[in-house]
Design a protein around this motif. Sequence first.
Motif, PDB file in Angstrom:
ATOM      1  N   PRO A  58       1.030  -1.138   0.064  1.00 39.49           N
ATOM      2  CA  PRO A  58      -0.056   0.023   0.076  1.00 39.49           C
ATOM      3  C   PRO A  58       0.798   1.141  -0.021  1.00 39.49           C
ATOM      4  O   PRO A  58       0.525   2.022  -0.842  1.00 39.49           O
ATOM      5  N   ALA A  59       1.849   1.324   0.818  1.00 37.63           N
ATOM      6  CA  ALA A  59       2.561   2.531   0.943  1.00 37.63           C
ATOM      7  C   ALA A  59       3.462   2.980  -0.309  1.00 37.63           C
ATOM      8  O   ALA A  59       3.065   3.983  -1.050  1.00 37.63           O
ATOM      9  N   GLU A  78       9.678  -4.351  -6.615  1.00 35.57           N
ATOM     10  CA  GLU A  78       9.037  -5.211  -5.770  1.00 35.57           C
ATOM     11  C   GLU A  78       9.803  -6.642  -5.954  1.00 35.57           C
ATOM     12  O   GLU A  78       9.848  -7.237  -7.034  1.00 35.57           O
ATOM     13  N   ASP A  79       9.887  -7.215  -4.831  1.00 28.65           N
ATOM     14  CA  ASP A  79      10.774  -8.628  -5.032  1.00 28.65           C
ATOM     15  C   ASP A  79       9.913  -9.730  -5.341  1.00 28.65           C
ATOM     16  O   ASP A  79      10.319 -10.746  -5.494  1.00 28.65           O
ATOM     17  N   ARG A  83      -2.284 -11.616  -1.012  1.00 33.10           N
ATOM     18  CA  ARG A  83      -1.655 -11.603   0.219  1.00 33.10           C
ATOM     19  C   ARG A  83      -2.826 -11.052   1.039  1.00 33.10           C
ATOM     20  O   ARG A  83      -3.226  -9.834   1.184  1.00 33.10           O
ATOM     21  N   ARG A 129      -4.408  -9.515   4.232  1.00 32.28           N
ATOM     22  CA  ARG A 129      -3.972  -8.809   5.278  1.00 32.28           C
ATOM     23  C   ARG A 129      -5.103  -7.960   5.873  1.00 32.28           C
ATOM     24  O   ARG A 129      -6.485  -8.269   6.377  1.00 32.28           O
ATOM     25  N   ALA A 130      -4.769  -6.679   5.833  1.00 29.39           N
ATOM     26  CA  ALA A 130      -5.825  -5.732   6.680  1.00 29.39           C
ATOM     27  C   ALA A 130      -7.135  -5.588   5.742  1.00 29.39           C
ATOM     28  O   ALA A 130      -7.239  -6.037   4.758  1.00 29.39           O
ATOM     29  N   GLN A 186      -7.166  -5.194   1.827  1.00 28.57           N
ATOM     30  CA  GLN A 186      -6.021  -4.426   1.746  1.00 28.57           C
ATOM     31  C   GLN A 186      -5.415  -5.140   0.092  1.00 28.57           C
ATOM     32  O   GLN A 186      -4.920  -4.449  -0.614  1.00 28.57           O
ATOM     33  N   ASP A 228       9.261  -0.760   1.808  1.00 30.41           N
ATOM     34  CA  ASP A 228       9.415  -2.328   1.647  1.00 30.41           C
ATOM     35  C   ASP A 228       9.055  -3.162   2.895  1.00 30.41           C
ATOM     36  O   ASP A 228       9.696  -4.256   3.118  1.00 30.41           O
ATOM     37  N   ASP A 265       5.179   0.241   7.331  1.00 28.28           N
ATOM     38  CA  ASP A 265       5.828  -1.138   7.816  1.00 28.28           C
ATOM     39  C   ASP A 265       7.225  -0.969   7.983  1.00 28.28           C
ATOM     40  O   ASP A 265       7.878  -1.612   8.957  1.00 28.28           O
ATOM     41  N   ALA A 324      -6.767  -1.846  13.977  1.00 28.68           N
ATOM     42  CA  ALA A 324      -6.561  -1.742  12.500  1.00 28.68           C
ATOM     43  C   ALA A 324      -5.959  -0.649  11.793  1.00 28.68           C
ATOM     44  O   ALA A 324      -6.675   0.190  11.159  1.00 28.68           O
ATOM     45  N   LYS A 325      -4.682  -0.239  12.303  1.00 27.38           N
ATOM     46  CA  LYS A 325      -4.120   1.153  11.761  1.00 27.38           C
ATOM     47  C   LYS A 325      -3.018   0.953  10.760  1.00 27.38           C
ATOM     48  O   LYS A 325      -2.379   2.050  10.367  1.00 27.38           O
ATOM     49  N   GLY A 326      -2.498  -0.396  10.712  1.00 23.71           N
ATOM     50  CA  GLY A 326      -1.213  -0.302  10.238  1.00 23.71           C
ATOM     51  C   GLY A 326      -1.275   0.275   8.717  1.00 23.71           C
ATOM     52  O   GLY A 326      -0.478   1.087   8.111  1.00 23.71           O
ATOM     53  N   LEU A 327      -2.234  -0.305   7.972  1.00 20.90           N
ATOM     54  CA  LEU A 327      -2.213  -0.010   6.580  1.00 20.90           C
ATOM     55  C   LEU A 327      -2.755   1.671   6.308  1.00 20.90           C
ATOM     56  O   LEU A 327      -2.108   2.528   5.561  1.00 20.90           O
ATOM     57  N   ASN A 328      -3.678   2.051   7.549  1.00 21.95           N
ATOM     58  CA  ASN A 328      -4.032   3.501   7.150  1.00 21.95           C
ATOM     59  C   ASN A 328      -2.725   4.573   7.638  1.00 21.95           C
ATOM     60  O   ASN A 328      -2.753   5.551   7.111  1.00 21.95           O
TER      61      ASN A 328
HETATM   62  P1  FAD Z   1       3.774  -4.129   3.067  1.00 22.55           P
HETATM   63  O1  FAD Z   1       2.420  -4.313   2.675  1.00 22.55           O
HETATM   64  O2  FAD Z   1       4.435  -5.122   3.726  1.00 22.55           O
HETATM   65  O3  FAD Z   1       4.497  -4.059   1.637  1.00 22.55           O
HETATM   66  C1  FAD Z   1       5.859  -3.817   1.494  1.00 22.55           C
HETATM   67  C2  FAD Z   1       6.346  -4.518  -0.067  1.00 22.55           C
HETATM   68  O4  FAD Z   1       7.660  -4.539  -0.071  1.00 22.55           O
HETATM   69  C3  FAD Z   1       5.801  -5.758  -0.059  1.00 22.55           C
HETATM   70  O5  FAD Z   1       5.039  -6.049  -1.305  1.00 22.55           O
HETATM   71  C4  FAD Z   1       7.119  -6.592  -0.070  1.00 22.55           C
HETATM   72  O6  FAD Z   1       7.084  -7.914  -0.780  1.00 22.55           O
HETATM   73  C5  FAD Z   1       8.165  -5.606  -0.396  1.00 22.55           C
HETATM   74  N1  FAD Z   1       9.262  -5.949  -0.343  1.00 22.55           N
HETATM   75  C6  FAD Z   1       9.952  -6.303   0.813  1.00 22.55           C
HETATM   76  N2  FAD Z   1      11.444  -6.416   0.822  1.00 22.55           N
HETATM   77  C7  FAD Z   1      11.428  -5.887  -0.291  1.00 22.55           C
HETATM   78  C8  FAD Z   1      12.942  -5.736  -1.118  1.00 22.55           C
HETATM   79  N3  FAD Z   1      13.984  -5.962  -0.590  1.00 22.55           N
HETATM   80  N4  FAD Z   1      12.903  -5.456  -2.453  1.00 22.55           N
HETATM   81  C9  FAD Z   1      11.734  -5.167  -3.074  1.00 22.55           C
HETATM   82  N5  FAD Z   1      10.480  -5.255  -2.540  1.00 22.55           N
HETATM   83  C10 FAD Z   1      10.350  -5.755  -0.982  1.00 22.55           C
HETATM   84  N6  FAD Z   1      -3.753  -2.534   8.841  1.00 22.55           N
HETATM   85  C11 FAD Z   1      -4.762  -1.907   9.052  1.00 22.55           C
HETATM   86  O7  FAD Z   1      -4.659  -0.792   8.799  1.00 22.55           O
HETATM   87  N7  FAD Z   1      -6.015  -2.418   9.120  1.00 22.55           N
HETATM   88  C12 FAD Z   1      -6.281  -3.748   9.455  1.00 22.55           C
HETATM   89  O8  FAD Z   1      -7.294  -4.012   9.339  1.00 22.55           O
HETATM   90  C13 FAD Z   1      -5.109  -4.425   9.545  1.00 22.55           C
HETATM   91  N8  FAD Z   1      -5.430  -5.826   9.812  1.00 22.55           N
HETATM   92  C14 FAD Z   1      -3.842  -6.585   9.440  1.00 22.55           C
HETATM   93  C15 FAD Z   1      -4.179  -8.005   9.649  1.00 22.55           C
HETATM   94  C16 FAD Z   1      -2.972  -8.986   9.652  1.00 22.55           C
HETATM   95  C17 FAD Z   1      -3.291 -10.497   9.616  1.00 22.55           C
HETATM   96  C18 FAD Z   1      -1.777  -8.235   9.305  1.00 22.55           C
HETATM   97  C19 FAD Z   1      -0.627  -9.187   9.067  1.00 22.55           C
HETATM   98  C20 FAD Z   1      -1.705  -7.178   9.210  1.00 22.55           C
HETATM   99  C21 FAD Z   1      -2.766  -6.000   9.363  1.00 22.55           C
HETATM  100  N9  FAD Z   1      -2.595  -4.814   9.097  1.00 22.55           N
HETATM  101  C22 FAD Z   1      -3.592  -3.914   9.219  1.00 22.55           C
HETATM  102  C23 FAD Z   1      -1.430  -4.024   8.782  1.00 22.55           C
HETATM  103  C24 FAD Z   1      -1.087  -3.886   7.478  1.00 22.55           C
HETATM  104  O9  FAD Z   1      -1.323  -4.879   6.516  1.00 22.55           O
HETATM  105  C25 FAD Z   1       0.145  -3.373   7.149  1.00 22.55           C
HETATM  106  O10 FAD Z   1       0.316  -2.305   8.133  1.00 22.55           O
HETATM  107  C26 FAD Z   1       0.512  -2.863   5.492  1.00 22.55           C
HETATM  108  O11 FAD Z   1       0.725  -3.995   4.800  1.00 22.55           O
HETATM  109  C27 FAD Z   1       1.571  -1.860   5.591  1.00 22.55           C
HETATM  110  O12 FAD Z   1       1.953  -1.338   4.198  1.00 22.55           O
HETATM  111  P2  FAD Z   1       3.391  -1.131   3.544  1.00 22.55           P
HETATM  112  O13 FAD Z   1       3.226  -0.913   2.052  1.00 22.55           O
HETATM  113  O14 FAD Z   1       4.308  -0.367   4.602  1.00 22.55           O
HETATM  114  O15 FAD Z   1       4.062  -2.482   3.689  1.00 22.55           O
END
Ligand code: FAD
Length: 397
Positions: free
Chosen positions: A14-15, A34-35, A44, A46-47, A104, A161, A287, A297-301
């Motif tokens: 999402p970020a 993206e890896d 995947r 998740r949220a 998500q 990432d 993350d 339920a805050k991580g994605l937001n």
């Molecule tokens: P990520 O989604 O982890 O994305 C990172 C991306 O980078 C991934 O696609 C990964 O494959 C890629 N990557 C990693 N390493 C590398 C590399 N070396 N090179 C290239 N790419 C790489 N949040 C909410 O807001 N509401 C909810 O209801 C909620 N429920 C959840 C329930 C569960 C079971 C889980 C596990 C999480 C939940 N979360 C929730 C949290 C939310 O899913 C995360 O906070 C969110 O995915 C963060 O987004 P992001 O883009 O920062 O990271």
Amino acid sequence: MNARTQVGIVGAGPAGLVLGRLLELQGIDSVVLEDRDRDYVENRVRAGVLEQGTVDLLLEMGVGQRLEREGLVHHGVELRFGRRGHRIPFDELTGGRGITIYGQQEVVKDLIAARLESDLPLLFEVDDVRVEGIEGDSPALRFRHDGAEQELQCDFIAGCDGFHGVCRDAVPDGVLSLREHDYPFGWLGILARVEPSSDELIYCHSDRGFALHSMRSPELTRLYLQCEPDEDLDGWPDERIWEELRARFASDGWELKEGPIVEKGVTPLRSFVAEPMQHGRLFLAGDAVHIVPATGAKGLNLAVADVRVLAEGLRRWYSEGDDSGLRAYTERCLRRVWHAQHFAWWMTQMLHRMPDDRDGFFAKLQLAQLEYACSSRAAATALAQSYVGWDGTRELS
Ligand code: FAD
Ligand code: DHB
């Protein structure tokens, strides 16, 4: 591929994808690396809870058509304890605000489709990403793609990432302060092909541990059970999961609908914040730089809120030569992050069974907090305001 871009984005979660879209709308070039493969990222599970502000942004960015059609708008949640449900009416307590339930992975699918439709670079299955030169004016990303070594010169790098990514480690030793807390439990989550048993989410406290009822659609129910942080799924055949869910959610006149389980997973609960969120030309978001326990339920937001601040900083830098937005990035994001961190910790400690609670002291404190949250308008308002999303402004509201 162009070997030079303005913003190199690592990670298509999402970020990374929201940042890519915001930059596109501002006329700023980016490349997303993206890896994993596309199928993995799009499936995947998740949220599921989107704050109003997240929904509004997705709509403004032109990627919200399916979200508007398929997202389930909720105006409250149930807190269940002592076998009874108590509703927290978000709309009434927060001036009409609410949340939207939309997976998500659906958000990710919509963003990937929009990026590919715009014909912008998004490379899946890149290997061995390395971040270089962040303390100078021309940082670079090196990586392998389709078996060939590549180098991408950038003005800025966005580390989106995730927690296990490589960008945070590119910051030199001694720069980041890390604060973390591991909770002594995790969540066993399932997705079941069955109509939800309630119109709204249910956060349930029971003497057997926490359980959460959520959903993805009128045909898909998402359920979670408190478990050990390293729980072995082999010990949880489907029948045991349903039995435990029935026992925890037990409440007079309420029945849990059951159906085939189509997905199972275990997630440990953890709090983590690295500060500052920026070093030189590297900006960390989502993350990659903070984790909150799932209960709020805050991580994605938070991930979306970070990149919104970053995109605005980059807009000012490119259009006005003004670096004030970029310099303020950490401070602006962290107010929201620490508020969410506190909210998620508070919800977590109120709802989960504490190990070693031999005489039931913590359980009594939890019930006292739950009673207060459901019977004091002030307490219910505080919960509702944080749940629908608090933006960190300083005025009393
Ligand atoms: P990520 O989604 O982890 O994305 C990172 C991306 O980078 C991934 O696609 C990964 O494959 C890629 N990557 C990693 N390493 C590398 C590399 N070396 N090179 C290239 N790419 C790489 N949040 C909410 O807001 N509401 C909810 O209801 C909620 N429920 C959840 C329930 C569960 C079971 C889980 C596990 C999480 C939940 N979360 C929730 C949290 C939310 O899913 C995360 O906070 C969110 O995915 C963060 O987004 P992001 O883009 O920062 O990271
Ligand atoms: C969901 C996840 C959460 O972490 C939460 O607090 C509520 C709902 C979900 O996956 O639906």
